[in-house]
Design a protein around this motif. Structure first.
Motif, PDB file in Angstrom:
ATOM      1  N   GLY A  72      -1.411   8.713  -6.375  1.00 37.55           N
ATOM      2  CA  GLY A  72      -0.509   8.762  -5.219  1.00 37.55           C
ATOM      3  C   GLY A  72      -0.445  10.121  -4.562  1.00 37.55           C
ATOM      4  O   GLY A  72       0.508  10.436  -3.848  1.00 37.55           O
ATOM      5  N   MET A  75       0.266  10.369  -0.840  1.00 38.28           N
ATOM      6  CA  MET A  75       1.553   9.905  -0.308  1.00 38.28           C
ATOM      7  C   MET A  75       2.444  11.122  -0.029  1.00 38.28           C
ATOM      8  O   MET A  75       2.301  12.168  -0.664  1.00 38.28           O
ATOM      9  CB  MET A  75       2.225   8.983  -1.327  1.00 38.28           C
ATOM     10  N   GLY A  81       4.829  11.657  -3.724  1.00 46.86           N
ATOM     11  CA  GLY A  81       3.395  11.968  -3.693  1.00 46.86           C
ATOM     12  C   GLY A  81       3.125  13.454  -3.550  1.00 46.86           C
ATOM     13  O   GLY A  81       4.040  14.280  -3.586  1.00 46.86           O
ATOM     14  N   PRO A 114      -0.877   3.134  -4.838  1.00 46.77           N
ATOM     15  CA  PRO A 114       0.023   3.472  -3.736  1.00 46.77           C
ATOM     16  C   PRO A 114      -0.687   3.463  -2.384  1.00 46.77           C
ATOM     17  O   PRO A 114      -1.833   3.895  -2.282  1.00 46.77           O
ATOM     18  CB  PRO A 114       0.477   4.897  -4.079  1.00 46.77           C
ATOM     19  N   ARG A 126      12.131   0.470  -1.962  1.00 42.95           N
ATOM     20  CA  ARG A 126      11.549   1.686  -2.559  1.00 42.95           C
ATOM     21  C   ARG A 126      11.797   1.709  -4.059  1.00 42.95           C
ATOM     22  O   ARG A 126      10.923   2.049  -4.846  1.00 42.95           O
ATOM     23  CB  ARG A 126      12.132   2.945  -1.905  1.00 42.95           C
ATOM     24  N   LEU A 130       8.077   0.599  -4.474  1.00 41.74           N
ATOM     25  CA  LEU A 130       7.324   1.840  -4.249  1.00 41.74           C
ATOM     26  C   LEU A 130       7.409   2.797  -5.442  1.00 41.74           C
ATOM     27  O   LEU A 130       6.398   3.347  -5.878  1.00 41.74           O
ATOM     28  CB  LEU A 130       7.828   2.516  -2.959  1.00 41.74           C
ATOM     29  N   LEU A 133       5.453   1.658  -8.410  1.00 45.88           N
ATOM     30  CA  LEU A 133       4.028   1.731  -8.051  1.00 45.88           C
ATOM     31  C   LEU A 133       3.539   3.172  -8.170  1.00 45.88           C
ATOM     32  O   LEU A 133       2.475   3.443  -8.735  1.00 45.88           O
ATOM     33  CB  LEU A 133       3.842   1.226  -6.613  1.00 45.88           C
ATOM     34  N   MET A 134       4.330   4.100  -7.643  1.00 49.53           N
ATOM     35  CA  MET A 134       3.973   5.524  -7.728  1.00 49.53           C
ATOM     36  C   MET A 134       3.941   5.985  -9.185  1.00 49.53           C
ATOM     37  O   MET A 134       3.166   6.868  -9.542  1.00 49.53           O
ATOM     38  CB  MET A 134       4.983   6.378  -6.951  1.00 49.53           C
TER      39      MET A 134
END
Ligand SMILES: Cc1cc2nc3c(=O)[nH]c(=O)nc-3n(C[C@H](O)[C@H](O)[C@H](O)COP(=O)(O)OP(=O)(O)OC[C@H]3O[C@@H](n4cnc5c(N)ncnc54)[C@H](O)[C@@H]3O)c2cc1C
Length: 398
Positions: A72, A75, A81, A114, A126, A130, A133-134
């Motif tokens: 990531g 990001m 990120g 990501p 998020r 998110l 995922l990150m």
């Protein structure tokens, strides 16, 4: 004009080399069967699903990559990120592709990792999608293509209709990378308007255990890691309003805003692969002798290498220019497509030349060339075919 590589790119590539030496190479030695000549037989089971041992390796590398700060990294900081710009990411991608096939492709997560498309997540999304995922805890996939529509994806047949406070998604997607393993799917469906309208398409976040969602056939593909792509079915798949990503009817346009970086990454990866194959071929041309002389002394061989070296440098400068323009906030639609078009062809030409220079040895699976020969072909198809890139370039011109 400064042609030197940004210092951040140099630092990241050095750190990645160390990471690969310490964390990835030992796994490659331990699980040789997943990389050797029979890798395709070992990676998947009878249903073409990747076996748990292989999935574990991918997950291990992903988690270590998160800890090391590579996962990531493109990001923005506010999403956890590294805020690495497009040029740096592309140079790093070139570097990563300049090596034999290995497990290093798991470091960035590919299509399951990501993606800036998810920056449209609201606060709750998020937290739910998110952030994990990150953190490498879950993976995703991007489900746009359908059996009836690929290049013309905005003519899609998948629909989502409102029923009370729920959306009901119906349709089928295909060729979806990481489709069989994704914990949630970013799926695109028509919610209003007519076939071919760019507006009227919405992106939904659908959990893999959502009723009505099903993974279909896992495709058998050419040259890529087996068991990676699949069909996805949405049979009256009901999701709440909270599963809409971004704005209703604006999903396609916002996804397309981010696709350009992907095209540049393919061009950069092609340059790295081509450089790897060129270096192998130069070494072989120096050593291999026929008729009492190294084959590299014959123009029939050395001119092939000279042409390839020239093409590599052309595409390298082209993708870097496109990336630089994007980082400067300039429109680079034409240059992205030019880089993708030439990069895709370059990867194929490089594999062909490397095979020719290596003769019969290049054709055998003991060397990585034949795998590159097969895996390069897809570059001319996905993320927009050659013809679609030419269409885009022509549109920008005329
Ligand atoms: C390995 C792989 C992974 C993929 N991963 C994903 C994924 O994760 N998510 C996803 O949504 N999709 C994915 N795809 C789908 C991919 O994006 C499509 O295959 C691609 O966009 C082409 O669409 P198509 O296959 O339907 O071909 P078509 O659109 O049917 O095209 C067929 C041929 O016609 C040509 N053509 C079409 N229209 C024109 C035109 N106007 N002018 C000139 N020529 C034209 C094309 O260039 C091509 O040669 C993947 C595909 C592959 C092979």
């Amino acid at each position: 004009m400064d042609f030197s590589e940004p210092s951040e790119a140099v630092q990241i590539t050095q750190a990645l080399d160390d990471f690969i030496d310490q964390e990835v190479s030992p796994l490659e030695s331990e699980y040789e069967e997943f990389l050797g000549p029979d890798y395709e037989k070992h990676i998947v089971d009878e249903n073409h699903r990747q076996v748990p041992e292989y999935r574990d390796i991918v997950e291990t590398i992903r988690k270590k990559s998160v800890e090391a700060g590579f996962y990531g990294m493109t990001m923005p900081e506010e999403a956890g990120g590294g805020d690495v710009d497009i040029l740096t990411r592309a140079i790093v991608g070139e570097h990563m592709s300049n090596r034999p096939p290995g497990f290093h492709s798991a470091i960035f997560g590919g299509a399951g990792g990501p993606t800036p498309i998810l920056l449209a997540c609201d606060e709750d999304q998020r937290e739910e999608y998110l952030k994990p995922l990150m953190d490498g805890e879950i993976t995703t996939c991007f489900a746009l293509t359908e059996p009836g529509h690929g290049s013309d994806a905005h003519y899609m047949d998948t629909t989502a209709e409102k029923d009370g406070d729920e959306w009901v998604i119906s349709g089928q997607k295909c060729f979806i990378t990481n489709g069989p393993y994704a914990d949630f799917v970013m799926v695109f469906a028509r919610t209003s308007g007519e076939d071919g309208d760019l507006g009227g398409i919405t992106c939904f976040l659908v959990d893999a255990d959502n009723p009505g969602f099903e993974v279909g056939t896992i495709h058998r593909s050419m040259g890529m890691t087996p068991g990676t792509h699949s069909e996805l079915y949405f049979n009256d798949c009901r999701v709440g309003e909270d599963k809409v990503l971004g704005e209703v009817d604006r999903g396609f346009q916002s996804a397309m805003d981010w696709i350009g970086g992907g095209r540049i990454n393919i061009a950069a990866g092609s340059v790295g692969t081509a450089q790897f194959l060129l270096d192998m071929s130069v070494e072989y041309a120096r050593e291999r002798e026929t008729f009492d002389k190294p084959i590299g002394h014959r123009q029939g061989v050395s001119f092939q290498l000279a042409e390839l070296a020239t093409d590599i440098e052309q595409v390298r400068q082209l993708y870097r220019y496109a990336a630089w323009k994007m980082d400067e906030g300039e429109r680079a639609r034409k240059e992205e497509s030019m880089a993708k078009l030439r990069g895709a062809q370059l990867a194929n030409d490089a594999a062909d030349i490397a095979m020719q220079v290596h003769g019969g040895a290049g054709f055998m699976k003991e060397l990585p060339i034949e795998r590159n020969y097969r895996s390069a072909r897809v570059f001319r198809i996905f993320e927009g075919t050659d013809e679609i890139q030419k269409r885009t370039i022509a549109r920008e011109l005329i």
